[in-house]
Design an enzyme around this catalytic site. Structure first.
Site, PDB file in Angstrom:
ATOM      1  N   HIS A 107       0.845  -1.200   0.000  1.00 45.33           N
ATOM      2  CA  HIS A 107       0.000   0.000   0.000  1.00 45.33           C
ATOM      3  C   HIS A 107       0.886   1.259   0.000  1.00 45.33           C
ATOM      4  CE1 HIS A 107      -3.523   2.393   1.567  1.00 45.33           C
ATOM      5  NE2 HIS A 107      -2.534   3.122   2.068  1.00 45.33           N
ATOM      6  N   GLU A 108       1.884   1.270   0.848  1.00 38.77           N
ATOM      7  CA  GLU A 108       2.766   2.445   0.929  1.00 38.77           C
ATOM      8  C   GLU A 108       3.562   2.623  -0.359  1.00 38.77           C
ATOM      9  OE1 GLU A 108       2.162   4.450   3.086  1.00 38.77           O
ATOM     10  OE2 GLU A 108       1.038   3.149   4.424  1.00 38.77           O
TER      11      GLU A 108
ATOM     12  N   HIS B 281       1.522   4.345  -2.809  1.00 40.24           N
ATOM     13  CA  HIS B 281       1.490   5.792  -2.572  1.00 40.24           C
ATOM     14  C   HIS B 281       2.716   6.457  -3.189  1.00 40.24           C
ATOM     15  CE1 HIS B 281      -1.998   6.550  -0.256  1.00 40.24           C
ATOM     16  NE2 HIS B 281      -1.656   5.831   0.800  1.00 40.24           N
TER      17      HIS B 281
END
Lengths: 654, 197
Positions: free
Chosen positions: A184-185, A188
């Site tokens: 997820h990071e 980003h």
């Protein structure tokens, strides 16, 4: 679930929201134009400066009526707002992710000094996700104080991005869930969400600047509300206009906050879908989100600073301030919604094991950490400087980062334990480069005493008289590097100034001082334009001449110098370089290296092969040559492995 | 007249900027896919380097599972040889095929090894074994993720290359499509599963 489709959806919705944002700015500008038009002072002001003496009605009739006029004015105001927000953005985008991670209490995880298996696992997971995302492995920061389950990515570009994770997250998430969170990071970072958010913040700032400007235009207010209330006695019209301005200002700000939060929520969906893409498994991120629902400790952060940057966290960092609009102002969608987005079949139940804390794992077995031969480790070890044997150099083509891991460890063992621990701590590591360029004099001591906090200076004082063996200097310097990079731009600027003054303290520059000062400059303030080798012929001449002259064991051996130089030129296959008559000044050499650092990697390799040939030509390698070679490599961003050690080949520097 | 000139030059400047940014985007994507391919090789090498150490550590614990360990070592040595050959002639389909077979065999052996460990609960709970299996699973993941990352990068590059504004640029500057990796057990996946009662 089709994660590519979901990502496209989230991107499309973001685009719409951004369009709304632009529209908002436009509408607010329009409102200001009309309101300010009511003020006699302002309208006459506009009258004089925009309509050059004509009366208002005449101008309007010629230029297409009041509507078109207002639209044009609003366009101009909006353009000013965007321009302003652009500068706003440029001014606040400086500073990489490392500074942010440290400011919330993150500690850099280093493969060399990991204490627990879970930390090692975390680094493994980060490496795995970096592979899946096709990115370089970012530094990982652990927030040991934070018990909430959260993680973040910081940094404007993939190159300066870091990943931060809380101790709570490390303790609770399973390996699989960690993959989801880290994925997820990464998503980003890859989607540039940090940058997007900064731009939105800058735009919102410019918008509220506009409302302040509006109130400043009011007669009798003097731009300050306090004065407005006490000093002047405004008439009812001015008061009414003031009220309108405030209303539009507050409304505009609120709407921009809403839009910003909505964009942020779309980016969360996008990142969740990205995590599924990287892991090809919806249970990773899905499991992590379900665990967040199950765990009472939640995602909230203790540190105030961490709550401020809630938009870049994995889960919400704190409660919204305005309870009434909390759903609309939240920068993260509700967990249930996020889970449903990636697992539409979810029925709202949570498995019992999600409520348990994951089993704690013991310390890393030394056998395994010794067995680890990952690429990262090799680069860490490549930090060590060694002394060449002619056999290692003879196969000159092998300029790559291959090296015997034992060399690194051997060298490391020679370094006093206390110095190593100085290098490991982020605040004390800054002392090491200072120590390396320090030369005993009262002036240098005063400089250090003034710059450093008292305790730091006391720590350093012990070592000022200790003479660090030559072979240990570069490894120590490299060990201290990660901590140095975590400084803010202003800090590194101050630091570089101090280092420069230390070097200048006695009025002359030595090889050792130059080596470390230029390494510091290079690493703390990089330059990024690309250049061609042909344009850098002078710089190449300078480099090869330095090596040729420095490599002679006997003084004044002109024949040997020319021979070595020619060997290097031949290996590089470049024309138009000539041997300099004497050793160039260090400042010239430094400039040359700065220029050449902008070469393409393949050309750099060619250049370094040339350098290597110059060194090998006389079949003797001095410590001085080896150190110069390694420094060249490092300053050119192409770190060289030390040559493997063979004790009888060691030759003291002249 | 003057205004028209300004507008035309603004449009031209905009078009040039668009062209440049599309070209750069294609270059970035192509390089990313190339890098992703190199990563696969790096990760395979990493796995090969790691296995002797793993076997060394496991030997002390798994005295009765000699053959599993020997099998892993043998398969690893074959895979190292094949990887080296594949690196020397990357265009040779036969060599590539051999590499794929040996890598999948090695993967199979490693997962069998994990099953063996499952059968010894007290061994599984020992810290060094935990660290060991963490290393094995991470290594396996890295190989798989590197392959998947390559395919993602290629898909991204190909999609951008073929979709509209960029397709003009890619035709103009001859950006060739990149190839996806296929599963080494392509045929096994295609074949229907055998069920016997």
């Amino acid at each position: 679930m089709d994660f590519f489709q979901q990502q496209d959806n989230a991107r499309r919705r973001t685009r719409w929201l951004l369009l709304y944002f632009i529209l908002l700015v436009f509408v607010v500008s329009l409102c200001y134009w009309f309101i300010l038009g009511m003020i006699p002072f302002v309208s006459s002001f506009c009258h004089i400066y925009f309509f050059s003496g004509d009366n208002m009605a005449g101008t309007l009739s010629r230029t297409g009526g009041p509507v078109l006029h207002a639209l044009m004015a609003a366009t101009v105001i909006s353009a000013v707002v965007f321009l302003f927000s652009f500068f706003n953005y440029i001014s606040c985008r400086r500073g990489g992710g490392a500074g942010i991670a440290e400011s919330v209490g993150g500690q850099l995880l280093n493969r060399e000094i990991l204490t627990t298996l879970s930390e090692k696992q975390l680094l493994n997971v980060v490496e795995e996700m970096a592979l899946a995302a096709g990115m370089a492995v970012p530094p990982v920061y652990l927030l040991r104080e934070e018990q909430g389950l959260n993680a973040f990515a910081a940094g404007n570009t993939p190159d300066e991005a870091v990943i931060g994770i809380t101790q709570g997250a490390l303790d609770h998430f399973t390996r699989k869930e960690l993959q989801g969170v880290i994925g997820h990071e990464f998503s980003h970072i890859l989607n540039g969400d940090m940058r997007l958010n900064m731009r939105l913040v800058a735009m919102a700032g410019a918008l509220s600047g506009l409302s302040q400007l509006g109130t400043a235009c009011l007669p009798g207010t003097n731009s300050s509300r306090a004065k407005f209330r006490t000093l002047s006695k405004p008439g009812p019209t001015v008061f009414f206009i003031y009220l309108l301005l405030m209303l539009v200002g507050v409304g505009g700000n609120f709407a921009s906050m809403l839009l910003k939060a909505a964009v942020s929520r779309q980016r969360e969906f996008l990142a969740d879908a990205g995590a599924v893409q990287f892991t090809r498994d919806s249970d990773t991120i899905g499991g992590a989100l379900k665990r967040l629902l199950a765990q009472s400790s939640g995602t909230f952060m203790r540190s105030e600073k961490a709550r401020e940057m809630g938009f870049m966290m994995f889960g919400a960092a704190g409660r919204e301030k305005f309870k009434l609009f909390s759903a609309a102002l939240a920068d993260h969608p509700p967990l249930e919604q996020r889970i449903l987005a990636i697992d539409p079949a979810w029925d709202g139940t949570l498995d019992a094991w999600l409520f348990e804390k994951r089993k704690q794992t013991g310390p890393v077995s030394s056998a395994i950490s010794g067995a680890d031969t990952s690429v990262r480790k090799q680069t860490v070890l490549a930090a060590a400087v060694g002394i060449a044997t002619s056999t290692a150099l003879r196969d000159g083509a092998d300029t790559d980062r291959k090296m015997d891991p034992k060399v690194g460890r051997l060298l490391k063992q020679g370094i006093p334990q206390e110095l190593l621990s100085l290098a490991g701590e982020s605040c004390t590591a800054r002392l090491l480069p200072l120590l390396l360029i320090f030369e005993e004099s009262e002036k240098s001591r005063t400089l250090l005493r003034n710059y450093l906090p008292q305790e730091m200076f006391r720590l350093l004082k012990k070592w000022l008289e200790y003479d660090i063996p030559e072979a240990q200097r570069l490894p120590l310097f490299d060990l201290a590097m990660p901590a140095l990079r975590s400084m803010s731009p202003r800090q590194s600027e101050e630091y570089l100034t101090l280092a420069g003054r230390l070097v200048d303290a006695d009025g002359r520059i030595e090889l050792r001082e130059w080596v470390f000062l230029s390494l510091l400059r290079k690493r703390l303030a990089p330059d990024i334009r690309i250049m061609k080798l042909m344009n850098g012929r002078d710089a190449v001449s300078c480099l090869l001449s330095t090596l040729a002259i420095a490599g002679q064991v006997q003084e004044k051996n002109a024949g040997g110098i020319a021979e070595s130089f020619a060997a290097g030129v031949q290996a590089m296959g470049i024309q138009g370089v000539k041997l300099l008559p004497r050793m160039p000044e260090y400042s010239t050499l430094e400039r040359a290296l700065y220029t050449l650092a902008r070469l393409k990697p393949a050309t750099k390799k060619r250049l370094l092969q040339g350098c290597r040939q110059v060194i090998v030509a006389d079949r003797q390698i001095t410590v001085r040559e080896a150190e110069l070679f390694r420094t060249f490599g490092s300053l050119l961003d192409a770190p060289m492995a030390p040559f493997s050690i063979l004790p009888n080949a060691v030759r003291p520097a002249p | 007249m003057f205004l028209a000139l300004i507008i035309i030059s603004a449009i031209l400047a905009g078009l040039t900027m668009l062209l440049v940014s599309l070209y750069n985007r294609l270059i970035v994507l192509r390089n990313r896919s190339k890098n992703a391919f190199a990563q696969i090789e790096v990760q395979l090498k990493r796995r090969h380097d790691l296995i002797p150490n793993l076997v060394e550590v496991a030997k002390g614990y798994l005295k009765h599972e000699r053959e599993t360990l020997t099998e892993i070592t043998d398969l690893r040595n074959t895979a190292v040889r094949n990887l080296q050959q594949a690196g020397e002639n990357p265009e040779d389909a036969e060599v590539m095929g051999r590499l794929n077979t040996s890598e999948s065999q090695l993967q199979g052996a490693l997962s069998r090894f994990n099953l063996v460990v499952e059968a010894y609960p007290e061994l599984k709970a020992s810290t060094s074994m935990m660290a060991l299996s963490e290393e094995i699973s991470s290594t396996e993941n890295k190989v798989a993720f590197a392959r998947q990352g390559y395919n993602d990068a290629v898909t991204m590059y190909n999609t951008t290359r073929e979709s509209f504004p960029a397709s003009v640029v890619s035709d103009m500057f001859h950006f060739k499509p990149a190839q996806l990796l296929e599963f080494e057990d392509h045929e096994q996946i295609q074949a229907p599963p055998k069920v016997s009662f």
